[in-house]
Design a protein around this motif. Structure first.
Motif, short mmCIF file in Angstrom:
data_model
loop_
_atom_site.label_atom_id
_atom_site.label_comp_id
_atom_site.label_asym_id
_atom_site.label_seq_id
_atom_site.Cartn_x
_atom_site.Cartn_y
_atom_site.Cartn_z
N MET A 69 10.51 -68.64 15.74
CA MET A 69 9.51 -69.14 16.84
C MET A 69 8.70 -70.05 16.27
O MET A 69 8.42 -69.83 15.16
N PRO A 70 8.45 -71.11 16.83
CA PRO A 70 7.51 -72.26 16.09
C PRO A 70 6.02 -71.53 15.99
O PRO A 70 5.53 -70.92 17.04
N ARG A 71 5.35 -71.50 14.89
CA ARG A 71 3.94 -71.04 14.86
C ARG A 71 3.07 -72.17 15.04
O ARG A 71 2.00 -71.78 15.52
N TYR A 72 3.27 -73.33 15.06
CA TYR A 72 2.47 -74.45 15.20
C TYR A 72 2.72 -75.09 16.33
O TYR A 72 3.44 -75.81 16.72
N GLN A 73 2.32 -74.46 17.60
CA GLN A 73 2.53 -74.99 19.06
C GLN A 73 1.60 -76.15 19.54
O GLN A 73 1.89 -76.87 20.50
N GLN A 74 0.45 -75.95 19.27
CA GLN A 74 -0.47 -76.74 19.66
C GLN A 74 -0.70 -78.02 18.78
O GLN A 74 -0.63 -78.12 17.42
N ALA B 22 9.83 -84.40 13.59
CA ALA B 22 9.11 -83.55 12.62
C ALA B 22 7.74 -84.11 12.36
O ALA B 22 7.54 -85.40 12.38
N ALA B 23 6.86 -83.41 12.04
CA ALA B 23 5.47 -83.80 12.05
C ALA B 23 4.63 -82.81 11.30
O ALA B 23 5.17 -81.79 10.76
N GLY B 24 3.42 -83.22 10.75
CA GLY B 24 2.60 -82.14 10.35
C GLY B 24 2.76 -82.26 8.73
O GLY B 24 3.37 -83.09 7.99
N ALA B 25 2.17 -81.17 7.90
CA ALA B 25 2.37 -81.11 6.42
C ALA B 25 2.03 -79.83 5.90
O ALA B 25 1.69 -78.99 6.74
N ASP B 26 2.36 -79.63 4.65
CA ASP B 26 2.33 -78.28 4.19
C ASP B 26 0.94 -77.98 4.34
O ASP B 26 0.03 -78.45 3.75
N PRO B 27 0.44 -76.69 5.22
CA PRO B 27 -0.79 -76.22 5.24
C PRO B 27 -1.59 -75.99 3.85
O PRO B 27 -2.69 -75.95 3.94
N LYS B 28 -0.83 -75.78 2.83
CA LYS B 28 -1.65 -75.71 1.38
C LYS B 28 -1.96 -77.08 0.84
O LYS B 28 -2.44 -77.01 -0.22
N GLY B 29 -1.56 -77.93 1.49
CA GLY B 29 -1.64 -79.27 0.97
C GLY B 29 -0.95 -79.84 -0.12
O GLY B 29 -1.41 -80.85 -0.68
N ARG B 30 0.14 -79.12 -0.54
CA ARG B 30 0.92 -79.64 -1.55
C ARG B 30 1.94 -81.09 -1.59
O ARG B 30 2.11 -81.41 -2.19
N LEU B 31 2.22 -80.97 0.04
CA LEU B 31 3.12 -81.90 0.32
C LEU B 31 2.75 -82.79 1.73
O LEU B 31 1.95 -81.89 2.27
N HIS C 127 6.45 -78.90 13.88
CA HIS C 127 5.85 -78.73 12.54
C HIS C 127 6.82 -78.63 11.35
O HIS C 127 7.85 -77.78 11.66
N VAL C 128 7.07 -79.49 10.44
CA VAL C 128 7.81 -79.46 9.24
C VAL C 128 7.88 -78.02 8.60
O VAL C 128 8.96 -77.77 8.32
N MET C 129 6.97 -77.16 8.72
CA MET C 129 6.96 -75.86 8.13
C MET C 129 7.74 -75.01 9.35
O MET C 129 8.42 -73.95 8.78
N ASP C 130 7.72 -75.11 10.53
CA ASP C 130 8.61 -74.51 11.48
C ASP C 130 9.90 -75.00 11.29
O ASP C 130 10.79 -74.20 11.05
N LEU C 131 10.27 -76.16 10.97
CA LEU C 131 11.46 -76.68 10.73
C LEU C 131 12.12 -75.99 9.44
O LEU C 131 13.19 -75.41 9.49
N ALA C 132 11.16 -75.81 8.38
CA ALA C 132 11.69 -75.05 7.07
C ALA C 132 12.04 -73.82 7.54
O ALA C 132 13.10 -73.31 7.05
N ASP C 133 11.33 -73.07 8.26
CA ASP C 133 11.35 -71.58 8.46
C ASP C 133 13.04 -71.48 9.12
O ASP C 133 13.78 -70.71 9.06
N ALA C 134 13.11 -72.39 10.19
CA ALA C 134 14.71 -72.30 11.03
C ALA C 134 15.57 -72.87 10.02
O ALA C 134 16.83 -72.30 10.20
#
Ligand code: NAD
Length: 329
Positions: free
Chosen positions: A301-306, A171-180, A225-232
């Motif tokens: 589908m993961p949205r953050y593939q790059q 798991a990696a990345g962070a909330d794109p809105k910068g909250r977490l 990406h952690v938001m893709d995880l959340a979606d799953a």
């Protein structure tokens, strides 16, 4: 839905709690703050301070309200520590999960999502790894997660508690809105370590092994990406009306350790100091997920593939929060 999120003050749990709130759901975070942070509990979530090792307190928290779903993230999760303290990991992870699962069956919860792990699949094996591949945990941490998966099989057969075991890779990345963001202490994950090295917040990075049979000799890992995880997670709850499911969850693209360094340098515009070190025993050359099951059955589908997109969200949060959720521990 009204959801109980254990470990919702931690990295993955807080992001999933946030995604649930963003989707209009009601969230209660249950956490003992042993590795999580009170400030990571998203605004709008209620918080209950409970240690899942306390069976009575766990039972009371689960029995306090009617839950549409329980999401279980709380665990000890350092593979290396589990090799030194196997009984701590085997006892604590299974016991805390048992307390929760038993309380769920007693209070007629019917849906539970469980954070499982790629660490169920030890050793070198053909990649990508599918959920039906042989289980062979390479650590007591991985074994503890497998024991919990097995417990959930019996909770379904005997009590009808349907569960989704989601075996995530990195798991990696962070909330794109910068909250977490990600603030593990100690930090053991490559992307936040590389970012801190680039920002001058740690001396430098060790790259363990230069002679793996990969495109540049360094290990290949699957970063989701952690938001893709959340979606799953949210999609997986939707599958639990009639059955239990087990999914491997990764973005399916492997990136080498060297490519992570290059990505952080590209995105941050800074140099990452690093040096070669010996291979670490037990590190497989390649760990990439075959997520065909979750894609086909839930439409995920993961949205953050790059890799650069994953790194960018993590870097932005770290730049804005150089001390993470608080002063250095
Ligand atoms: N981060 C990853 O890359 C990754 C990969 C695969 C699986 N996982 C699994 O996902 C889950 C979350 O990982 P994370 O990186 O967010 O970890 P984390 O340490 O950031 O979060 C775990 C949370 O659980 C809480 N907790 C721990 N023990 C507890 C207890 N007894 N009672 C109540 N709360 C307790 C901690 O305070 C923390 O807030 C874990 O189960 C982990 O094994 C994580």
């Amino acid at each position: 839905m009204k959801c109980l999120v254990t470990g919702g003050a931690g990295f993955v749990g807080s992001h999933v709690a946030q995604a649930l709130l963003d989707g209009g759901h009601e969230v209660v975070v249950l956490d003992d703050l042993s590795t999580g942070h009170r400030a990571a509990v998203p605004q709008g979530a209620r918080f209950v301070h409970v240690d899942l090792a306390d069976a009575a307190a766990t039972d009371a928290a689960v029995g306090a309200e009617r839950w549409d779903a329980v999401l279980h993230f709380a665990a000890l999760s350092l593979v290396g520590v589990s090799m030194r303290e196997p009984f701590l990991y085997l006892r604590r992870n299974t016991m805390t999960a048992l307390n929760l699962i038993e309380a769920c069956t007693k209070h007629k919860v019917t849906k539970l999502v469980f954070s499982s792990t790629a660490a169920l699949f030890g050793g070198d094996r053909p990649d990508p790894i599918a959920s039906g591949d042989p289980i062979d945990p390479g650590s007591p941490y991985g074994e503890s997660k497998y024991l919990i998966e097995r417990t959930l099989v019996w909770a379904d057969r005997i009590f009808g508690l349907q569960s989704a075991c989601l075996r995530y890779f990195n798991a990696a990345g962070a909330d794109p809105k910068g909250r977490l963001g990600e603030d593990h202490r100690p930090e053991t994950h490559l992307i936040p370590l590389t970012i801190d090295a680039a920002l001058g917040r740690r001396p430098g990075l060790k790259l363990f092994g230069s002679d793996y049979p990969t495109r540049d000799g360094t290990c290949v890992r699957d970063y989701i990406h952690v938001m893709d995880l959340a979606d799953a997670h949210i999609r997986a709850i939707g599958e639990l009306d009639s059955r239990s499911v087990t999914y491997n969850l990764g973005n399916g693209l492997g990136f080498t350790n060297m490519e992570v360094i290059q990505s952080v340098e590209r995105v941050s515009g800074r140099r990452v100091p690093w040096e070669w070190a010996e291979r670490r025993p037990g590190d497989p050359a390649v760990l990439v997920a075959d997520s065909a099951g979750v894609r086909a059955e839930t439409g995920w589908m993961p949205r953050y593939q790059q890799l650069d997109d994953i790194v960018e969200t993590a870097l932005r949060w770290r730049e804005a929060h150089p001390h993470g959720y608080g002063e250095p521990a």
